[in-house]
Design a protein around this motif. Structure first.
Motif, PDB file in Angstrom:
ATOM      1  N   PHE A   1       7.913  -2.745  -1.484  1.00  0.00           N
ATOM      2  CA  PHE A   1       6.514  -3.083  -1.418  1.00  0.00           C
ATOM      3  C   PHE A   1       5.648  -2.377  -2.450  1.00  0.00           C
ATOM      4  N   THR A   2       6.218  -1.365  -3.098  1.00  0.00           N
ATOM      5  CA  THR A   2       5.416  -0.749  -4.152  1.00  0.00           C
ATOM      6  C   THR A   2       5.431  -1.612  -5.414  1.00  0.00           C
TER       7      THR A   2
ATOM      8  N   PRO B   1       3.282  -5.648  -4.068  1.00  0.00           N
ATOM      9  CA  PRO B   1       2.422  -5.605  -2.871  1.00  0.00           C
ATOM     10  C   PRO B   1       2.010  -6.993  -2.397  1.00  0.00           C
TER      11      PRO B   1
ATOM     12  N   VAL C   1       4.097  -8.362   0.337  1.00  0.00           N
ATOM     13  CA  VAL C   1       3.877  -7.852   1.688  1.00  0.00           C
ATOM     14  C   VAL C   1       2.616  -8.475   2.274  1.00  0.00           C
TER      15      VAL C   1
ATOM     16  N   TRP D   1       2.736  -5.796  10.107  1.00  0.00           N
ATOM     17  CA  TRP D   1       1.959  -6.022   8.886  1.00  0.00           C
ATOM     18  C   TRP D   1       0.885  -4.953   8.741  1.00  0.00           C
TER      19      TRP D   1
ATOM     20  N   LEU E   1       2.534  -1.826   7.556  1.00  0.00           N
ATOM     21  CA  LEU E   1       2.909  -1.857   6.149  1.00  0.00           C
ATOM     22  C   LEU E   1       1.679  -1.769   5.237  1.00  0.00           C
ATOM     23  N   MET E   2       0.602  -2.481   5.612  1.00  0.00           N
ATOM     24  CA  MET E   2      -0.598  -2.457   4.782  1.00  0.00           C
ATOM     25  C   MET E   2      -1.211  -1.057   4.759  1.00  0.00           C
TER      26      MET E   2
ATOM     27  N   LEU F   1       0.799   1.056   2.554  1.00  0.00           N
ATOM     28  CA  LEU F   1       0.532   0.685   1.161  1.00  0.00           C
ATOM     29  C   LEU F   1      -0.756   1.340   0.687  1.00  0.00           C
TER      30      LEU F   1
ATOM     31  N   THR G   1       2.395   5.924  -2.340  1.00  0.00           N
ATOM     32  CA  THR G   1       2.177   5.167  -3.559  1.00  0.00           C
ATOM     33  C   THR G   1       0.744   4.671  -3.670  1.00  0.00           C
TER      34      THR G   1
END
Lengths: 303, 360
Positions: free
Chosen positions: A264-265, A268, A271, B186, B189-190, B193, B198
């Motif tokens: 996912f990096t 993105p 995702v 989701w 994960l978001m 993110l 990262t």
């Protein structure tokens, strides 16, 4: 003469005026005026049409869900790929649309199946009572004391289901809440005057259940259907995400995320979109369910 | 009360039996089986595989496997003369792998005697010790998300009810639908993110603490940053639920006679809403605590998986995919007991708070 025609005119007008709309018509009218529900319904229709119109849409855009057309992780908007390319260079939008077919199909059909089971069982147990009722209630209590997600997880892991098996599994496990609701409502409806009078004029049990009681359950049925579809789409996505639902190469919104999570990096957008589609669909269904509840029972609006 | 509790606990026994039989049946129906997963590789001979199957007893008929799980196998083969080799057997053959030699007597005591057997993985440890290891992590996450859910959800619900129809009310309504519709994986994960290594790099990417070679994690308050994201992800659903429920309950209470009396006495809005209203409106929240307790104990499979949280939910997912029967059975039973106790506790709590409610 003129006076007479006026009178008939008046009569005609008043007839129209007094032809009272049915509960369903009233509710649908209220729903029609509820802007939020209508937006949700429109979005749902758009989602469904674009998922099932995927072959046409992808052809128009000149993309294909299964062919590798460019570099991996191409960001959205480059080279005519609106949502970019996935980890092996396939068009993300095309894959999303095709995956939507499966996710929506599972949601709608499984919810419909559990509705059919739930409503008929609820009607039967509520109307007949007795031993059928006892057994059903015991079954419901037992099923409800199992952590259902675990059982679904086990069954799904064992069957490694395709979309059709999953529909059956989810449909057969999700009926308990509908049954409870319908049963409760039937219990109170069967004591009402119109049911007693139907019985008095010799209507058969089947006729009483389906022609007299069932139409009164329409609000419960519609509200439940909207919410259930949402819940099942979430459950399916969760299972596929954990790797025990529908397996690749058949893409669903859930298993597209499993894949995307690993990198996912680098991508993105891979995702974001599948999850967003699930979120949007379920949100629309819940809003619609809420709207239906308000439309059928305007007293709740004030609360 | 005591009688009621005892009766409910007694009623749970057939339910637990039903669940265990059902789960066992479903698991045994799985193609492949644990032998294929355990003895995997080009060097494994069919002979070794057969031996493993005999040792695990996976070729026996369903009812024998279930009985062995339930009652143990130390009585199925026993050693009378004490030479370490079984002399007698019931239900199962003395020589199961067919090498002409009787096997050693069994040593499993069975679930009824508190022995859940050994895990196929985890260094073949006792299942109960594997589970015990995971319970604390699951409870950590469960308690913290329940607290967040209550601390945020209840005031939001109260305020929405007081300002009914206002901007805040409508905002919370939207929030609760959004929180319910958002897929947890989701959201997780978001958030990773956005806040993870990262993205902004503010919060860790998962796990319960920085990996350590020796010893466990430090106490919770020294690693709160690891708790924030998973707690928030689980709490969204609870915030949505509690706030809606609190709002509905308070509005329900506000139309009662004693509220009108309080207003007529000339008490201030604040006293009426908070002292008379909220206190009574909190009673039905007790029904919500049952499922919450269940959630705390049985863990959150998806959230734990995303955040690599070493809890029961993740253990369940792993064990199901590995076909690790003893662990799956124990986790399912544990969760079922938690569910039954959760509902019972919320019923009792409800009756304790509200004397008008009679348990029978």
């Amino acid at each position: 003469m003129a006076a007479e025609s006026n009178i008939t005119n008046l009569k005609g007008a008043s007839d129209e005026h007094y032809a009272s709309p049915s509960l369903l018509q009233l509710a649908l009218g209220r729903l029609w005026r509820d802007r939020l529900s209508m937006i949700a319904l429109t979005l749902l229709l758009l989602l469904t049409v674009s998922a099932y119109g995927a072959p046409i849409i992808t052809q128009l855009l000149g993309v294909n869900p299964n062919s590798i057309v460019g570099p991996s992780f191409l960001p959205p908007g480059v080279d005519g790929h609106l949502l970019g390319l996935d980890d092996i260079g396939r068009d993300h939008l095309a894959r999303l649309l095709y995956a939507g077919q499966i996710s929506l199909k599972i949601g709608f059909l499984a919810a419909f199946l559990s509705l059919v089971i739930g409503v008929s069982l609820g009607l039967a147990t509520g109307y007949f009572g007795g031993i059928v009722d006892d057994i059903t209630i015991w079954l419901i209590t037992t099923i409800n004391s199992i952590p259902l997600f675990f059982i679904i997880l086990i069954i799904a892991a064992i069957l490694s289901p395709d979309d059709n098996t999953l529909i059956i599994v989810l449909g057969f496990l999700g009926w308990t809440s509908t049954t409870r609701l319908v049963r409760g409502e039937t219990l109170s409806l069967r004591e009402r005057e119109f049911v007693i009078s139907a019985r008095a004029i010799g209507a058969t049990r089947i006729r009483i259940m389906f022609a007299h009681i069932l139409p009164n359950l329409i609000s419960i049925i519609l509200i439940n259907l909207a919410i259930d579809i949402g819940v099942i789409i979430l459950v399916e996505a969760g299972l596929s995400f954990l790797g025990v639902g529908v397996k690749p190469p058949t893409a669903t919104w859930g298993n597209m995320l499993t894949n995307a999570q690993t990198f996912f990096t680098r991508g993105p957008h891979l995702v974001f979109w599948p999850g967003f589609m699930i979120f949007l669909t379920v949100l629309c269904l819940y809003v619609l369910g809420d709207g239906l509840r308000d439309a059928f029972d305007p007293t709740t609006v004030d609360q | 009360m005591v009688k009621y509790t005892l009766r409910r606990l007694f009623q749970a026994i057939p339910t637990l039996f039903g669940i265990s039989i059902l789960t066992y049946m479903i698991m045994l129906a799985a193609p492949g089986g644990p032998v294929q997963a355990l003895a995997f590789g080009p060097k494994v001979t069919p002979q070794q595989r057969a031996e493993l199957a005999a040792r695990l007893g996976v070729n026996d008929p369903f009812y024998i496997q279930y009985l062995r799980w339930l009652l143990g196998d130390d009585w199925m083969r026993w050693d009378e003369d004490g030479d370490g080799v079984a002399d007698h057997a019931v239900l199962i053959p003395l020589d199961a792998n067919g090498d002409g030699e009787p096997e050693a007597p069994g040593e499993g005591k069975g679930v009824l005697r508190g022995d859940f057997g050994r895990s196929f993985y985890h260094g073949k440890r006792q299942v109960l010790s594997v589970i015990a290891e995971r319970v604390s992590a699951t409870m950590e996450l469960g308690v913290s998300s329940l607290l967040v859910g209550l601390v945020v959800g209840l005031p939001v619900g109260i305020l929405a009810a007081v300002r009914r129809g206002g901007v805040f009310d409508n905002l919370t309504r939207i929030m609760s639908v959004v929180f319910n519709a958002i897929p947890v994986f989701w959201l997780g994960l978001m958030l990773l993110l956005l806040f993870g290594g990262t993205g902004l790099g503010l919060l860790p990417m998962g796990n319960q603490c920085r990996p350590v070679l020796i010893g466990g994690c430090p106490p919770v308050w020294q690693r709160l940053e690891y708790l924030i994201l998973p707690t928030f992800v689980i709490a969204t659903g609870e915030i949505a639920g509690f706030s809606r429920f609190m709002r509905a309950s308070l509005l329900d209470v506000s139309s009662q006679d004693y509220i009108r009396t309080a207003k007529a006495k000339g008490l201030s809005e604040r006293v009426v809403w908070f002292k008379h209203g909220t206190r009574n409106a909190l009673i039905p929240i007790a029904t919500f605590l049952g499922p919450a307790i269940t959630g705390i104990l049985s863990g959150a499979a998806i959230t734990e998986t995303i955040f690599a949280w070493p809890g029961l939910g993740r253990l369940a997912v792993e064990s199901v995919t590995q076909q690790n029967y003893p662990v799956v059975m124990a986790v399912v039973l544990f969760a079922a007991v938690a569910t039954i106790l959760g509902y019972l506790l919320s019923d009792i709590l409800y009756a304790l708070i509200d004397p008008r409610i009679r348990l029978h």
